[in-house]
Motif scaffolding. Structure first.
Motif, PDB file in Angstrom:
ATOM      1  N   THR A 137       0.842  -1.201   0.000  1.00  0.00           N
ATOM      2  CA  THR A 137       0.000   0.000   0.000  1.00  0.00           C
ATOM      3  C   THR A 137       0.877   1.251   0.000  1.00  0.00           C
ATOM      4  OG1 THR A 137      -0.077   0.011   2.419  1.00  0.00           O
ATOM      5  CG2 THR A 137      -1.836  -1.177   1.269  1.00  0.00           C
ATOM      6  N   ALA A 138       0.240   2.414  -0.035  1.00  0.00           N
ATOM      7  CA  ALA A 138       0.988   3.677  -0.002  1.00  0.00           C
ATOM      8  C   ALA A 138       1.837   3.770   1.261  1.00  0.00           C
ATOM      9  CB  ALA A 138       0.013   4.857  -0.079  1.00  0.00           C
ATOM     10  N   ARG A 141       4.924   1.136   0.797  1.00  0.00           N
ATOM     11  CA  ARG A 141       5.597   1.035  -0.503  1.00  0.00           C
ATOM     12  C   ARG A 141       7.102   1.287  -0.415  1.00  0.00           C
ATOM     13  NH1 ARG A 141       4.332   6.400  -4.240  1.00  0.00           N
ATOM     14  NH2 ARG A 141       5.966   7.664  -3.290  1.00  0.00           N
ATOM     15  N   ASP A 170      -3.876   3.364  -8.963  1.00  0.00           N
ATOM     16  CA  ASP A 170      -3.435   4.356  -7.975  1.00  0.00           C
ATOM     17  C   ASP A 170      -1.915   4.434  -7.892  1.00  0.00           C
ATOM     18  OD1 ASP A 170      -6.163   4.660  -7.360  1.00  0.00           O
ATOM     19  OD2 ASP A 170      -6.071   3.064  -5.863  1.00  0.00           O
ATOM     20  N   LYS A 172       0.229   6.634  -8.446  1.00  0.00           N
ATOM     21  CA  LYS A 172       0.824   7.828  -7.826  1.00  0.00           C
ATOM     22  C   LYS A 172       0.945   7.656  -6.313  1.00  0.00           C
ATOM     23  CE  LYS A 172      -0.542  11.294 -11.245  1.00  0.00           C
ATOM     24  NZ  LYS A 172      -1.328  12.537 -11.504  1.00  0.00           N
ATOM     25  N   GLN A 173      -0.012   6.937  -5.726  1.00  0.00           N
ATOM     26  CA  GLN A 173       0.023   6.697  -4.282  1.00  0.00           C
ATOM     27  C   GLN A 173       0.849   5.457  -3.930  1.00  0.00           C
ATOM     28  OE1 GLN A 173      -3.100   7.265  -5.898  1.00  0.00           O
ATOM     29  NE2 GLN A 173      -2.862   9.432  -5.377  1.00  0.00           N
ATOM     30  N   THR A 174       0.663   4.384  -4.680  1.00  0.00           N
ATOM     31  CA  THR A 174       1.322   3.120  -4.335  1.00  0.00           C
ATOM     32  C   THR A 174       2.708   2.989  -4.944  1.00  0.00           C
ATOM     33  OG1 THR A 174       0.191   2.016  -6.167  1.00  0.00           O
ATOM     34  CG2 THR A 174      -0.844   1.881  -4.004  1.00  0.00           C
TER      35      THR A 174
END
Length: 325
Positions: A137-138, A141, A170, A172-174
């Motif tokens: 997850t973010a 990572r 996603d 950009k986040q992960t």
């Protein structure tokens, strides 16, 4: 005459281009704790056109604050194959929460050593690739990516990893993992334990939405993992759900069941079914994947990903019997 010949060749090229179907090399994931193969599985594996079998070796979890290998493989004498083995390790996301630099190094070294130990113990012909499966997850990572780099360093192997649909959408986040190759998991489009009319294993419209920009994903080599498994979702009187693996629509043909729809039935009589005790009034919904659904996904991805191999999840006689791959 020469012009007619050129025109004929051009038309022939157009026909082949329009009707031609890319032939994707394929193989399987193997995800059982005990390595063994029955005759149907051996036949399916022999027909597979990729010379590898992607084999889960063990999981890693954090138990009472300590890293632990979970469900480590054992091997039966029936597990004989000419395929090379790509070892896979599944790491829970919680294993990476709050992990230190020293622990990352320890984890990478421990995983590499256990893979080496098991491949030697069972005389498995492994490749120069290790695949890591993690639903990062973010929040995890950065440490996960550090771990992947450390594993590459300590093992001197090529490190690849799985890529889930939400990690594409996603990104950009992960983030994007520091590997040369990823395996796109084209299944688990929703949770089977939530009430829904959708097929939780694979809903092609949901998948297409998540992967609408997959061609922009900044990793050069993407392989594709497709589902051939099935299960039954049992719902009790309190609307709670449980899964029974490997059920098909044929299993609903039972005199103790009342068919509700093509893939749903209600239990009319208390008893043991499929290894579980189920009560009258419980409902069973079967989810399985058709060849048409798989071809729909393959056709969609062919427009976005160049020349991919397919890895079917998973190798099991219940799932490969009578299936055209």
């Amino acid at each position: 005459m020469k012009h007619l010949k050129i025109l004929f060749l051009f038309l022939l090229f157009l026909i082949v281009s329009c009707n031609g179907k890319e032939n994707h090399p394929y193989t399987f994931y193997y995800w059982k704790t005990k390595l063994k193969l029955d005759n149907e599985e051996k036949k399916a594996l022999d027909k597979a056109t990729v010379p590898y079998l992607y084999t889960r070796f063990f999981d890693v979890d954090k138990v009472n604050g300590k890293f632990q290998p979970v469900a480590v493989i054992t091997k039966d004498q029936s597990f004989q194959t000419g395929k090379q083995i790509v070892p896979i390790v599944f790491i829970t996301n919680q294993t990476l929460l709050g992990i230190s630099a020293e622990e990352i190094k320890f984890l990478a070294e421990s995983i590499h050593h256990l893979i080496q130990k098991k491949s030697g113990e069972y005389q498995l012909k492994i490749t120069d690739e290790i695949q890591i499966d993690c639903d990062w997850t973010a929040g995890t990572r950065d440490d996960y990516f550090k771990f992947l780099k450390e594993l590459k360093k300590v093992s001197a192997k090529k490190i690849s990893c799985t890529l889930r649909l939400h990690q594409v959408k996603d990104k950009k986040q992960t983030g994007v993992p520091p590997v040369e190759k990823v395996y796109l998991m084209c299944y688990s489009t929703s949770s089977p334990l939530e009430k829904s009319d959708k097929n939780s294993i694979l809903d092609t419209e949901v998948l297409k939405s998540y992967l609408s920009k997959i061609e922009d994903y900044p990793i050069q080599k993407i392989e594709v993992a497709l589902p051939i498994y099935s299960w039954g979702i049992v719902t009790n009187h309190l609307k709670k759900h449980k899964l029974i693996n490997a059920l098909s629509k044929k299993d609903l043909e039972n005199p103790s069941f009342k068919k509700i729809s093509d893939n749903e039935a209600e239990i009319l009589k208390d008893g043991f079914y499929f290894g579980s005790y189920l009560n009258k009034g419980f409902k069973i919904k079967v989810e399985e994947i058709s060849n048409e659904q798989l071809q729909d996904v393959i056709g969609f991805l062919e427009k976005k990903i160049p020349h991919f191999n397919i890895i079917y999840y998973q190798l099991d006689s219940k799932f490969v019997l009578n299936r055209k791959l």
